[in-house]
Design a protein around this motif. Sequence first.
Motif, PDB file in Angstrom:
ATOM      1  N   ILE A 197     -20.896  18.292   8.465  1.00  0.00           N
ATOM      2  CA  ILE A 197     -22.330  18.035   8.265  1.00  0.00           C
ATOM      3  C   ILE A 197     -22.761  18.465   6.861  1.00  0.00           C
ATOM      4  CG2 ILE A 197     -24.644  18.779   8.961  1.00  0.00           C
ATOM      5  CD1 ILE A 197     -23.697  18.621  11.857  1.00  0.00           C
ATOM      6  N   VAL A 198     -22.303  19.618   6.414  1.00  0.00           N
ATOM      7  CA  VAL A 198     -22.669  20.061   5.062  1.00  0.00           C
ATOM      8  C   VAL A 198     -22.046  19.140   4.017  1.00  0.00           C
ATOM      9  CG1 VAL A 198     -22.523  21.943   3.401  1.00  0.00           C
ATOM     10  CG2 VAL A 198     -23.095  22.427   5.768  1.00  0.00           C
ATOM     11  N   GLN A 199     -20.841  18.653   4.256  1.00  0.00           N
ATOM     12  CA  GLN A 199     -20.243  17.677   3.344  1.00  0.00           C
ATOM     13  C   GLN A 199     -21.121  16.432   3.253  1.00  0.00           C
ATOM     14  OE1 GLN A 199     -16.368  16.944   4.941  1.00  0.00           O
ATOM     15  NE2 GLN A 199     -15.395  18.489   3.658  1.00  0.00           N
ATOM     16  N   PHE A 200     -21.628  15.963   4.383  1.00  0.00           N
ATOM     17  CA  PHE A 200     -22.493  14.792   4.390  1.00  0.00           C
ATOM     18  C   PHE A 200     -23.791  15.070   3.636  1.00  0.00           C
ATOM     19  CE2 PHE A 200     -25.681  12.008   6.428  1.00  0.00           C
ATOM     20  CZ  PHE A 200     -25.121  10.785   6.082  1.00  0.00           C
ATOM     21  N   LEU A 201     -24.361  16.238   3.840  1.00  0.00           N
ATOM     22  CA  LEU A 201     -25.602  16.583   3.136  1.00  0.00           C
ATOM     23  C   LEU A 201     -25.394  16.666   1.627  1.00  0.00           C
ATOM     24  CD1 LEU A 201     -27.108  19.231   5.578  1.00  0.00           C
ATOM     25  CD2 LEU A 201     -27.791  16.835   5.280  1.00  0.00           C
ATOM     26  N   THR A 202     -24.265  17.212   1.207  1.00  0.00           N
ATOM     27  CA  THR A 202     -24.002  17.272  -0.231  1.00  0.00           C
ATOM     28  C   THR A 202     -23.699  15.886  -0.787  1.00  0.00           C
ATOM     29  OG1 THR A 202     -21.681  17.837   0.142  1.00  0.00           O
ATOM     30  CG2 THR A 202     -23.215  19.658  -0.217  1.00  0.00           C
ATOM     31  N   LEU A 203     -23.139  15.007   0.043  1.00  0.00           N
ATOM     32  CA  LEU A 203     -22.935  13.621  -0.373  1.00  0.00           C
ATOM     33  C   LEU A 203     -24.284  12.961  -0.661  1.00  0.00           C
ATOM     34  CD1 LEU A 203     -21.029  11.086  -0.595  1.00  0.00           C
ATOM     35  CD2 LEU A 203     -21.560  10.703   1.810  1.00  0.00           C
ATOM     36  N   LEU A 204     -25.272  13.265   0.165  1.00  0.00           N
ATOM     37  CA  LEU A 204     -26.614  12.739  -0.058  1.00  0.00           C
ATOM     38  C   LEU A 204     -27.311  13.415  -1.241  1.00  0.00           C
ATOM     39  CD1 LEU A 204     -27.936  12.546   3.624  1.00  0.00           C
ATOM     40  CD2 LEU A 204     -27.047  10.676   2.224  1.00  0.00           C
ATOM     41  N   ALA A 205     -26.980  14.667  -1.490  1.00  0.00           N
ATOM     42  CA  ALA A 205     -27.652  15.426  -2.547  1.00  0.00           C
ATOM     43  C   ALA A 205     -27.303  14.932  -3.944  1.00  0.00           C
ATOM     44  CB  ALA A 205     -27.311  16.907  -2.424  1.00  0.00           C
ATOM     45  N   VAL A 257     -30.160  14.235  -6.686  1.00  0.00           N
ATOM     46  CA  VAL A 257     -30.258  15.063  -7.891  1.00  0.00           C
ATOM     47  C   VAL A 257     -30.227  14.193  -9.134  1.00  0.00           C
ATOM     48  CG1 VAL A 257     -29.014  16.773  -9.278  1.00  0.00           C
ATOM     49  CG2 VAL A 257     -29.373  17.157  -6.844  1.00  0.00           C
ATOM     50  N   SER A 258     -29.396  13.173  -9.145  1.00  0.00           N
ATOM     51  CA  SER A 258     -29.336  12.264 -10.294  1.00  0.00           C
ATOM     52  C   SER A 258     -30.656  11.535 -10.483  1.00  0.00           C
ATOM     53  CB  SER A 258     -28.206  11.258 -10.121  1.00  0.00           C
ATOM     54  OG  SER A 258     -26.965  11.903 -10.099  1.00  0.00           O
ATOM     55  N   ILE A 297     -23.286  21.751  -6.426  1.00  0.00           N
ATOM     56  CA  ILE A 297     -23.138  20.879  -5.257  1.00  0.00           C
ATOM     57  C   ILE A 297     -21.659  20.670  -4.941  1.00  0.00           C
ATOM     58  CG2 ILE A 297     -23.480  18.524  -4.397  1.00  0.00           C
ATOM     59  CD1 ILE A 297     -26.157  18.518  -5.927  1.00  0.00           C
ATOM     60  N   ASN A 298     -20.844  20.457  -5.966  1.00  0.00           N
ATOM     61  CA  ASN A 298     -19.411  20.248  -5.745  1.00  0.00           C
ATOM     62  C   ASN A 298     -18.723  21.503  -5.222  1.00  0.00           C
ATOM     63  OD1 ASN A 298     -19.449  17.557  -6.460  1.00  0.00           O
ATOM     64  ND2 ASN A 298     -19.052  17.979  -8.606  1.00  0.00           N
ATOM     65  N   VAL A 299     -19.150  22.673  -5.679  1.00  0.00           N
ATOM     66  CA  VAL A 299     -18.574  23.923  -5.161  1.00  0.00           C
ATOM     67  C   VAL A 299     -18.927  24.087  -3.682  1.00  0.00           C
ATOM     68  CG1 VAL A 299     -18.733  26.447  -5.298  1.00  0.00           C
ATOM     69  CG2 VAL A 299     -18.417  25.108  -7.374  1.00  0.00           C
ATOM     70  N   ILE A 300     -20.167  23.791  -3.330  1.00  0.00           N
ATOM     71  CA  ILE A 300     -20.583  23.867  -1.923  1.00  0.00           C
ATOM     72  C   ILE A 300     -19.763  22.890  -1.078  1.00  0.00           C
ATOM     73  CG2 ILE A 300     -22.500  23.393  -0.325  1.00  0.00           C
ATOM     74  CD1 ILE A 300     -24.369  24.455  -2.573  1.00  0.00           C
ATOM     75  N   THR A 301     -19.574  21.672  -1.581  1.00  0.00           N
ATOM     76  CA  THR A 301     -18.759  20.687  -0.873  1.00  0.00           C
ATOM     77  C   THR A 301     -17.345  21.201  -0.661  1.00  0.00           C
ATOM     78  OG1 THR A 301     -20.049  18.890  -1.844  1.00  0.00           O
ATOM     79  CG2 THR A 301     -17.912  18.306  -0.926  1.00  0.00           C
TER      80      THR A 301
END
Length: 105
Positions: free
Chosen positions: A47-55, A59-60, A80-84
């Motif tokens: 789920i967090v991977q999906f949220l960071t995919l959306l982030a 952000v851009s 964001i990439n570190v969190i992913t």
Amino acid sequence: MIDNLQLLYGITSILYGLLTIVIIAGAILYFTKRKGIAGLLMIIGSIVQFLTLLANPIVSALASTVVLDNESIMYTHYVINVITCLFSILFAIGFIMAMLKLKKE
């Protein structure tokens, strides 16, 4: 050329998003069948991977409307990439735990 790259980026982002949704569904299915920490780790990680995919695209888009220097934008994407990465590791730990549990049975 840039339009083609944006189109390819969009297509691959959609495919990756669909793949992540399938992984979330699989993790939820595993968790409902076999209650345990392994399934929970897989659900949280995916789920967090999906949220960071959306982030990333959000952000851009915000970076183009708000005046930010390139360093700030790159730092934000780095975070964001570190969190992913961290939550991918969490998913992998849950997956390995699940496979070890299945091997024992």
